[in-house]
Scaffold this active site. Structure first.
Site, PDB file in Angstrom:
ATOM      1  N   SER A 168      -0.235   6.128  -2.704  1.00  0.00           N
ATOM      2  CA  SER A 168       0.245   6.288  -1.333  1.00  0.00           C
ATOM      3  C   SER A 168      -0.173   7.677  -0.858  1.00  0.00           C
ATOM      4  O   SER A 168      -1.305   8.073  -1.052  1.00  0.00           O
ATOM      5  CB  SER A 168       1.754   6.084  -1.281  1.00  0.00           C
ATOM      6  N   ASP A 430      -0.565  -5.115   0.965  1.00  0.00           N
ATOM      7  CA  ASP A 430      -0.066  -3.803   1.370  1.00  0.00           C
ATOM      8  C   ASP A 430      -0.600  -3.407   2.748  1.00  0.00           C
ATOM      9  O   ASP A 430      -1.810  -3.253   2.921  1.00  0.00           O
ATOM     10  CB  ASP A 430      -0.488  -2.767   0.330  1.00  0.00           C
ATOM     11  N   HIS A 455       1.734  -2.515  -2.414  1.00  0.00           N
ATOM     12  CA  HIS A 455       1.553  -1.071  -2.483  1.00  0.00           C
ATOM     13  C   HIS A 455       1.602  -0.549  -3.916  1.00  0.00           C
ATOM     14  O   HIS A 455       2.594  -0.724  -4.623  1.00  0.00           O
ATOM     15  CB  HIS A 455       2.674  -0.433  -1.655  1.00  0.00           C
TER      16      HIS A 455
END
Length: 487
Positions: A168, A430, A455
């Site tokens: 991320s 995601d 994710h």
């Protein structure tokens, strides 16, 4: 990463999603790999770090938290550095995760460095806007560089090859660390990394539509009907008592401004956004709750005609999420959110990461998941709603935000990365993959696009129910590391 809740971070100091190492209060943007902080048998350690790496006359320092795992290290082996993100560094990642599997095979020493201003790493006395000027990705990268240099000298690791890991927002940092400090980091695994900054990010919700539709083509249609119905009812004060009851609000609904309506609509949309982002992942190993709530579960509720019309099913989803996370009632006040987010104390309700991360979005990244596209399942929280929060919370104007985002892309290159030995994994479910790299830029800048995963899925520990393509992606990343470490 994030919407406006707690990385990726539920959506109440509203939401936020990212991962850093991938991230509890509810903030906005990415989501949580460090979401659940649990004490560990691993001893936390502290590193003396400069407050401002870009002002030689400023000699102020502070203590940054880090963890170390030497269990797999073999003399001459590489050093793995996990990068912390927009939440507390979770020691669970020092005991499990794909990177430790790689470390065992490659004889690596493993370190994890918490991001400045998150967790226990407090560079300043409080979170005032004046102090938050020391919170940026550039300062964080300089922290990493200094930490790497000093630790290498201290532990006799100067000639070892260092590999950065992150997911991320920390995935972006992993890519940028290799890009900006190639003499210090040999390779990077930049998972679910949104490398392109954008003020408006409606594509996030477009992916949410497609991800819901992958389970049931009618699911996002029903969600849109419910969201539109609710938005219409918010225009009529006569409906407020019923809405208060339907969504179990903590106090009677009061819609006095467009910000009030947008905040409430975004909060409820967050139930779907969070589940999509983390669909069927393996967060349970780090103590996360709610992993049993999947796209399949939510679409099942939306398809259940016995619950009533789509609006009633939407309310049922909200109650299901509240029960799952043991939330007694829902706070739906934008003014309450603004009050929480402007509390600058380290003991404030948004100090877990919400105040900090939203500041970073207002001064570097944008990432605002607006309803400005027609091809998404919600209504009522357009870009202007997100941008106004920058002014309300930090006195950052729309013009300043746009300029800051442009500077970020100019500094890092956005999609146009030019480097070597960075692998960029993303999952098709995601929504963050829309700002990531999903195609090979070059043989030494490969993408790994994993169909059907969410994710940061490749970072979690392997399990028997993993999709075959996820297992293959982890294997492919290992082979890349093995090859690169020989170069």
């Amino acid at each position: 990463m994030a919407s406006r809740r707690a990385g990726g971070l539920l959506r109440g100091v509203t939401s936020l999603l990212l991962f850093s190492v991938c991230v509890g209060v509810e903030f906005k943007g990415f989501r949580r790999f460090h979401e659940v902080e649990r004490r560990s048998v691993l001893e936390e350690q502290w590193f003396i770090q400069r407050l401002d790496h870009f002002n030689g006359a400023d000699t102020r320092v502070w203590k940054q938290r880090y963890f170390i795992n030497e269990a797999f290290y073999k003399p001459g082996g590489p050093v793995f550095l996990m990068i912390g993100g927009e939440g507390p560094a979770n020691p669970a990642w020092m005991k499990a995760g794909a990177w430790l599997t790689y470390a065992q095979k490659l004889g690596a020493l493993c370190l994890m460095l918490e991001h400045r201003f998150y967790g226990e790493s407090h560079p300043t006395a409080d979170l005032s806007t004046d102090n938050l000027r020391y919170l940026s990705s550039r300062q964080a990268l300089a922290d990493l560089a200094h930490f790497r240099s000093v630790m290498a000298e201290r532990r006799g690791l100067a000639d070892r090859k260092w590999v950065a890991f992150g997911g991320s927002y920390p995935g972006s940092l992993a890519a940028w660390f290799r890009l900006k400090y190639p003499h210090l980091v040999h390779a990077s695994v930049a998972t679910s990394a949104p490398v392109h900054a954008a003020v408006n990010f409606p594509e996030y919700l477009e992916v949410v539509w497609r991800s819901l539709a992958s389970e049931n083509s009618n699911c996002p249609v029903l969600v849109k009907k419910a969201s539109v119905t609710l938005a219409e009812r918010l225009k009529d004060p006569e409906t407020y008592d019923n809405i208060t009851k339907d969504f179990n609000l903590c106090s009677k609904l009061q819609i006095q401004t467009e910000m009030d309506a947008a905040y409430f609509l975004e909060t409820l949309a967050g139930n779907f956004m969070d589940v999509v982002q983390y669909n069927e992942d393996n967060r349970g190993f780090e103590g996360a709750t709610g992993t049993n709530i999947t796209i399949k579960v939510l679409c099942g509720v939306m398809a259940d005609t016995s619950l009533g019309d789509p609006y009633a099913r939407y309310a049922a989803v909200a109650r299901l999420m509240m029960d799952t996370f043991s939330i007694k009632c829902l706070n739906a006040s934008y003014e309450g959110y603004r009050r929480d987010m402007t509390d600058a104390s380290w003991s404030g309700p948004a100090a877990g990461g919400g105040r900090q991360w939203v500041y970073q979005t207002c001064t570097e990244f944008g990432f605002y998941q607006s309803t400005d596209s027609p091809n998404q399942p919600f209504t009522g929280f357009p870009l202007v709603y997100h941008v106004k929060q920058c002014a309300d919370l930090y006195n950052v104007s729309a013009e300043q935000l746009a300029e800051a985002v442009a500077q970020t892309n100019e500094f890092y290159g956005g999609y146009d990365i030019r480097s070597t030995r960075i692998v960029l994994p993303n999952g098709s479910i995601d929504p963050w993959h829309a700002l990531g790299v999903t195609w090979d830029i070059s043989p030494d800048l490969p993408a790994v696009f994993i169909q059907g995963t969410a994710h940061c899925a490749n970072m979690y520990p392997a399990r028997s129910e993993d999709l075959p393509q996820l297992a293959l992606a982890r294997d492919h990343i290992f082979l890349l590391l093995q090859r690169w470490l020989k170069q």
